[in-house]
Write a protein that holds these residues in place. Structure first.
Motif, PDB file in Angstrom:
ATOM      1  N   PHE A  11       7.121  42.559  -3.088  1.00 10.70           N
ATOM      2  CA  PHE A  11       8.157  42.102  -2.167  1.00 10.70           C
ATOM      3  C   PHE A  11       9.340  43.070  -2.141  1.00 10.70           C
ATOM      4  O   PHE A  11       9.807  43.525  -3.186  1.00 10.70           O
ATOM      5  CB  PHE A  11       8.600  40.694  -2.552  1.00 10.70           C
ATOM      6  CG  PHE A  11       7.448  39.723  -2.579  1.00 10.70           C
ATOM      7  CD1 PHE A  11       6.905  39.234  -1.399  1.00 10.70           C
ATOM      8  CD2 PHE A  11       6.871  39.336  -3.779  1.00 10.70           C
ATOM      9  CE1 PHE A  11       5.833  38.368  -1.413  1.00 10.70           C
ATOM     10  CE2 PHE A  11       5.787  38.468  -3.797  1.00 10.70           C
ATOM     11  CZ  PHE A  11       5.271  37.978  -2.617  1.00 10.70           C
ATOM     12  N   TYR A  12       9.796  43.347  -0.938  1.00 11.63           N
ATOM     13  CA  TYR A  12      10.840  44.347  -0.750  1.00 11.63           C
ATOM     14  C   TYR A  12      12.179  43.799  -1.210  1.00 11.63           C
ATOM     15  O   TYR A  12      12.554  42.668  -0.871  1.00 11.63           O
ATOM     16  CB  TYR A  12      10.888  44.754   0.723  1.00 11.63           C
ATOM     17  CG  TYR A  12      11.391  46.157   0.947  1.00 11.63           C
ATOM     18  CD1 TYR A  12      11.034  47.192   0.089  1.00 11.63           C
ATOM     19  CD2 TYR A  12      12.220  46.456   2.018  1.00 11.63           C
ATOM     20  CE1 TYR A  12      11.483  48.483   0.296  1.00 11.63           C
ATOM     21  CE2 TYR A  12      12.675  47.745   2.250  1.00 11.63           C
ATOM     22  CZ  TYR A  12      12.307  48.751   1.379  1.00 11.63           C
ATOM     23  OH  TYR A  12      12.753  50.031   1.592  1.00 11.63           O
ATOM     24  N   VAL A  13      12.921  44.604  -1.969  1.00  9.06           N
ATOM     25  CA  VAL A  13      14.131  44.107  -2.629  1.00  9.06           C
ATOM     26  C   VAL A  13      15.412  44.332  -1.818  1.00  9.06           C
ATOM     27  O   VAL A  13      16.500  44.270  -2.385  1.00  9.06           O
ATOM     28  CB  VAL A  13      14.302  44.749  -4.030  1.00  9.06           C
ATOM     29  CG1 VAL A  13      13.164  44.377  -4.944  1.00  9.06           C
ATOM     30  CG2 VAL A  13      14.445  46.273  -3.911  1.00  9.06           C
ATOM     31  N   ASN A  14      15.276  44.579  -0.527  1.00  9.47           N
ATOM     32  CA  ASN A  14      16.500  44.780   0.260  1.00  9.47           C
ATOM     33  C   ASN A  14      17.224  43.468   0.539  1.00  9.47           C
ATOM     34  O   ASN A  14      18.343  43.466   1.044  1.00  9.47           O
ATOM     35  CB  ASN A  14      16.187  45.491   1.576  1.00  9.47           C
ATOM     36  CG  ASN A  14      15.410  44.622   2.535  1.00  9.47           C
ATOM     37  OD1 ASN A  14      14.384  44.049   2.159  1.00  9.47           O
ATOM     38  ND2 ASN A  14      15.878  44.512   3.769  1.00  9.47           N
ATOM     39  N   ALA A  15      16.593  42.323   0.219  1.00 13.22           N
ATOM     40  CA  ALA A  15      17.223  41.019   0.462  1.00 13.22           C
ATOM     41  C   ALA A  15      16.731  40.010  -0.575  1.00 13.22           C
ATOM     42  O   ALA A  15      15.780  40.270  -1.321  1.00 13.22           O
ATOM     43  CB  ALA A  15      16.909  40.534   1.876  1.00 13.22           C
ATOM     44  N   GLN A  16      17.381  38.857  -0.595  1.00 18.82           N
ATOM     45  CA  GLN A  16      17.057  37.793  -1.551  1.00 18.82           C
ATOM     46  C   GLN A  16      15.698  37.171  -1.230  1.00 18.82           C
ATOM     47  O   GLN A  16      15.279  37.136  -0.070  1.00 18.82           O
ATOM     48  CB  GLN A  16      18.122  36.691  -1.493  1.00 18.82           C
ATOM     49  CG  GLN A  16      19.547  37.168  -1.723  1.00 18.82           C
ATOM     50  CD  GLN A  16      19.816  37.557  -3.161  1.00 18.82           C
ATOM     51  OE1 GLN A  16      19.235  37.008  -4.077  1.00 18.82           O
ATOM     52  NE2 GLN A  16      20.696  38.522  -3.357  1.00 18.82           N
ATOM     53  N   PRO A  17      14.987  36.635  -2.238  1.00 21.56           N
ATOM     54  CA  PRO A  17      13.715  35.954  -1.971  1.00 21.56           C
ATOM     55  C   PRO A  17      13.908  34.665  -1.179  1.00 21.56           C
ATOM     56  O   PRO A  17      14.909  33.971  -1.337  1.00 21.56           O
ATOM     57  CB  PRO A  17      13.177  35.646  -3.380  1.00 21.56           C
ATOM     58  CG  PRO A  17      14.353  35.702  -4.287  1.00 21.56           C
ATOM     59  CD  PRO A  17      15.309  36.685  -3.678  1.00 21.56           C
ATOM     60  N   HIS A  18      12.940  34.371  -0.294  1.00 24.20           N
ATOM     61  CA  HIS A  18      12.965  33.118   0.460  1.00 24.20           C
ATOM     62  C   HIS A  18      11.610  32.422   0.336  1.00 24.20           C
ATOM     63  O   HIS A  18      10.702  32.919  -0.346  1.00 24.20           O
ATOM     64  CB  HIS A  18      13.365  33.353   1.921  1.00 24.20           C
ATOM     65  CG  HIS A  18      12.515  34.345   2.657  1.00 24.20           C
ATOM     66  ND1 HIS A  18      11.184  34.127   2.945  1.00 24.20           N
ATOM     67  CD2 HIS A  18      12.802  35.571   3.170  1.00 24.20           C
ATOM     68  CE1 HIS A  18      10.692  35.152   3.613  1.00 24.20           C
ATOM     69  NE2 HIS A  18      11.643  36.056   3.760  1.00 24.20           N
ATOM     70  N   ILE A  19      11.449  31.287   0.988  1.00 23.93           N
ATOM     71  CA  ILE A  19      10.234  30.496   0.780  1.00 23.93           C
ATOM     72  C   ILE A  19       8.990  31.192   1.314  1.00 23.93           C
ATOM     73  O   ILE A  19       7.879  30.890   0.887  1.00 23.93           O
ATOM     74  CB  ILE A  19      10.349  29.076   1.392  1.00 23.93           C
ATOM     75  CG1 ILE A  19      10.610  29.147   2.901  1.00 23.93           C
ATOM     76  CG2 ILE A  19      11.398  28.257   0.662  1.00 23.93           C
ATOM     77  CD1 ILE A  19      10.417  27.804   3.596  1.00 23.93           C
ATOM     78  N   GLY A  20       9.153  32.120   2.250  1.00 21.72           N
ATOM     79  CA  GLY A  20       8.005  32.874   2.729  1.00 21.72           C
ATOM     80  C   GLY A  20       7.406  33.727   1.629  1.00 21.72           C
ATOM     81  O   GLY A  20       6.182  33.825   1.488  1.00 21.72           O
ATOM     82  N   HIS A  21       8.273  34.358   0.828  1.00 23.22           N
ATOM     83  CA  HIS A  21       7.798  35.131  -0.321  1.00 23.22           C
ATOM     84  C   HIS A  21       7.074  34.214  -1.307  1.00 23.22           C
ATOM     85  O   HIS A  21       5.999  34.549  -1.822  1.00 23.22           O
ATOM     86  CB  HIS A  21       8.975  35.800  -1.035  1.00 23.22           C
ATOM     87  CG  HIS A  21       9.767  36.738  -0.181  1.00 23.22           C
ATOM     88  ND1 HIS A  21      11.137  36.621  -0.018  1.00 23.22           N
ATOM     89  CD2 HIS A  21       9.395  37.798   0.580  1.00 23.22           C
ATOM     90  CE1 HIS A  21      11.576  37.577   0.776  1.00 23.22           C
ATOM     91  NE2 HIS A  21      10.537  38.311   1.170  1.00 23.22           N
ATOM     92  N   LEU A  22       7.679  33.058  -1.557  1.00 19.91           N
ATOM     93  CA  LEU A  22       7.084  32.126  -2.506  1.00 19.91           C
ATOM     94  C   LEU A  22       5.736  31.621  -2.007  1.00 19.91           C
ATOM     95  O   LEU A  22       4.798  31.453  -2.798  1.00 19.91           O
ATOM     96  CB  LEU A  22       8.037  30.949  -2.745  1.00 19.91           C
ATOM     97  CG  LEU A  22       7.553  29.893  -3.745  1.00 19.91           C
ATOM     98  CD1 LEU A  22       7.256  30.516  -5.104  1.00 19.91           C
ATOM     99  CD2 LEU A  22       8.581  28.780  -3.892  1.00 19.91           C
ATOM    100  N   HIS A  23       5.612  31.406  -0.706  1.00 17.60           N
ATOM    101  CA  HIS A  23       4.348  30.921  -0.151  1.00 17.60           C
ATOM    102  C   HIS A  23       3.223  31.928  -0.416  1.00 17.60           C
ATOM    103  O   HIS A  23       2.109  31.542  -0.791  1.00 17.60           O
ATOM    104  CB  HIS A  23       4.498  30.678   1.349  1.00 17.60           C
ATOM    105  CG  HIS A  23       3.311  30.026   1.962  1.00 17.60           C
ATOM    106  ND1 HIS A  23       2.874  30.316   3.231  1.00 17.60           N
ATOM    107  CD2 HIS A  23       2.426  29.112   1.483  1.00 17.60           C
ATOM    108  CE1 HIS A  23       1.789  29.605   3.504  1.00 17.60           C
ATOM    109  NE2 HIS A  23       1.500  28.871   2.467  1.00 17.60           N
ATOM    110  N   SER A  24       3.499  33.219  -0.240  1.00 16.43           N
ATOM    111  CA  SER A  24       2.496  34.247  -0.557  1.00 16.43           C
ATOM    112  C   SER A  24       2.044  34.134  -2.005  1.00 16.43           C
ATOM    113  O   SER A  24       0.849  34.168  -2.301  1.00 16.43           O
ATOM    114  CB  SER A  24       3.072  35.652  -0.323  1.00 16.43           C
ATOM    115  OG  SER A  24       3.188  35.960   1.042  1.00 16.43           O
ATOM    116  N   ALA A  25       3.013  34.021  -2.903  1.00 11.71           N
ATOM    117  CA  ALA A  25       2.691  33.938  -4.326  1.00 11.71           C
ATOM    118  C   ALA A  25       1.922  32.662  -4.659  1.00 11.71           C
ATOM    119  O   ALA A  25       1.021  32.662  -5.501  1.00 11.71           O
ATOM    120  CB  ALA A  25       3.977  34.014  -5.151  1.00 11.71           C
TER     121      ALA A  25
END
Length: 565
Positions: free
Chosen positions: A51-65
């Motif tokens: 996940f790209y670190v240019n911004a804070q994590p959101h639920i879309g990132h969590l859904h992938s994981a």
């Protein structure tokens, strides 16, 4: 600079001998080799995108994981003796122009910026109970070494040349785009602007001298790789890749001048160029597998969002082929989460914070909603009201009440799994017969959905069984039997209901591991009895001895606290 046999100079093209020894192996053959019953090691290798670190994590990132985590957990359920070797990797992508700019805007060194954001992703995954085995960062020395080795490999094999490149460049996507991938729009201010058709992000015309990858030479190999209908799921994304390959592929720029993008991994033997961030990022999957000394390859499944399908479905397999490495067995591509029909965006300000969601709904509550409502083939809409209502209806009411009914001291004073009178099975009500059939079919149906990453369908099957069990209890009215001296019928009703709860609990372990284990603890299911084979053919003749015995429950518990809507 590189070995001149492998590189085209800026002053004139040198024609290298291109090495092409990669031979595609059908997915079914590959999987058969890896999962053969005679194989001494059962292996499973699944990845999330980094996940790209240019911004804070959101639920879309969590859904992938979560998609990868649920699949990984299910593999352990299927094998009572466990997997001999497993890789579940995730991590963060920390190079490139966007990170460089974000760090500059905050007035900090890029590494300091990356350390902060990468740790936030790691904290989120730990809070959401993501059971990864490997966490990779692209600033790590092991990854830098893997990238250098990989890049030099494709250079030595004749797939890299150097030349001038001009095209539309999208800073947000860190990618060059062709004319057919951009369109002109008119902003509210009246200014005309070109944007990426796929992402909607603005693009600008750019010209520079880069190292180029001969992507065009792998068009037919990619078409062959994508002939397998199981290669990419859901099928709509497979068809999208096939459609892209109908047009001629253009060679891919795989470096950026360091005076423009300073934060990255240097091209081997050329300090004036950094390796294109997407090449750097994709190699992370090789890094976790120990490249160049690979012990597990290729990945069984690579999970990714639809916005990075081109990178994983075209660039990545082609790069692997160039290095004479097998492409991944399968890609699982999922859609996005939206808010009121709009894609989450930092500029719009509609990012859903997963930390706040975990605090409000619990980690398992959030896991349940995202996997229950998240359909890979189409975008999904987030709603706080919808979350609370769904969790209340299904976890607190349907499942929680079912557990309470069969463990209530008033109905089950001895606090045990009572024995089942087998004669009762022959004279059951219509609701009872329906329940027995649903419980019998659940393992096969849910396994099929888990194997195909349709977790939302699996949960639907599970909740159908829960609703059927509640209907069964409501129709049998066990509370009217508790004053009878003969408890045979009451105990049989309780046993059938408890067996249903046990089956449901084990089936939910990949989705809500904390809640499911809490449920199984409360009904006294031993840890060694929490595998998939333990829920197959529950009410069959082969299980008569088990069903005729009784055993103690665990401590009663409140399964899920009802939320305020």
């Amino acid at each position: 600079m590189f070995n001149r046999v492998a590189v085209s100079g800026l002053g004139g093209i040198l024609r290298p001998t291109i090495h092409r020894t990669w031979k595609p192996l059908p997915c079914s053959v590959c999987l058969a080799k890896r999962w053969s019953s005679v194989c001494s090691e059962r292996k499973y290798f699944i990845t999330t995108p980094i996940f790209y670190v240019n911004a804070q994590p959101h639920i879309g990132h969590l859904h992938s994981a979560l998609l990868a985590d649920a699949s990984h957990r299910f593999q352990f359920l299927k094998y009572k003796n466990g997997l001999k070797k497993t890789l579940f990797s995730t991590g963060t992508d920390e190079h490139g122009l966007k990170v460089q700019q974000s760090a500059a805007n905050k007035g900090v060194h890029p590494l300091e910026f990356c350390n902060e954001i990468s740790q936030k992703f790691r904290n989120l995954f730990d809070a959401a109970n993501i059971g990864y085995t490997h966490y990779v960062r692209t600033v790590e020395e092991r990854h830098v070494n893997a990238v250098h080795h990989f890049f030099q490999t494709i250079v030595d094999r004749g797939h890299i040349y150097q030349g001038a490149y001009s095209g539309w460049y999208c800073i947000s996507d860190e990618a060059y785009l062709t004319d057919v991938q951009v369109k002109e729009i008119t902003l509210q201010s009246g200014i005309k602007q070109f944007i990426s058709i796929e992402s909607g992000h603005p693009v600008e015309w750019n010209s520079e001298e880069n190292y180029m990858f001969r992507l065009s030479g792998f068009q037919e190999d990619l078409k062959y790789w994508l002939k397998d209908d199981c290669r990419v799921q859901p099928k709509r994304f497979l068809e999208e890749l096939r459609k892209w390959l109908e047009d001629d592929l253009k060679d891919l720029s795989v470096s950026r001048p360091k005076d423009r993008v300073s934060w990255g991994i240097s091209v081997p033997n050329d300090e004036n160029h950094n390796i294109y961030v997407w090449v750097d990022a994709l190699v992370n999957y090789l890094t976790v597998a120990g490249f160049p000394n690979l012990t597990s390859w290729p990945p069984d499944v690579q999970v990714l969002g639809k916005d990075i399908l081109r990178f994983h479905g075209i660039y990545w397999p082609a790069l692997l082929m160039a290095a004479d490495l097998e492409p991944p067995n399968k890609l699982l591509c999922h859609s996005h989460w939206t808010v009121d029909g709009q894609k989450m965006s930092k500029s719009i300000g509609n990012i859903v914070c997963p930390y706040n969601c975990i605090e409000a709904y619990s980690s398992d509550g959030l896991r349940y909603f995202l996997l229950r409502e998240g359909t890979p083939h189409s975008d999904n809409n987030w709603s706080d009201v919808r979350v609370a209502r769904l969790l209340n209806a299904e976890l607190a009411n349907s499942l929680g009440n079912l557990l309470n009914r069969c463990t209530a001291p008033s109905l089950n004073p001895s606090q045990e799994f009572p024995s089942l009178n087998l004669q009762y099975l022959q004279n059951m009500s219509a609701a009872g017969k329906e329940l027995i059939e649903l419980v019998h079919n659940l393992p096969k149906e849910v396994e099929n959905h888990y194997d195909n990453f349709n977790f939302y369908r699996a949960v639907d099957v599970i909740m159908t069984v829960v609703h059927s069990a509640n209907n069964f209890v409501q129709e049998e009215k066990p509370w009217e039997l508790k004053t009878l001296t003969d408890r045979t019928k009451l105990d049989s009703i309780l046993r059938i209901t408890l067996e249903t709860v046990r089956v449901v609990g084990i089936a939910l372990l990949p989705i809500t591991p904390i809640l499911a284990n809490k449920l199984l603890n409360s009904i006294g299911v031993m840890q060694q009895n929490r595998y998939w084979e333990c829920i197959e053919n529950v009410f069959s003749k082969a299980n008569e001895k088990y069903l005729s015995s009784s055993f103690k429950l665990g401590s009663r518990t409140k399964l899920f606290t009802k939320l305020k809507v």
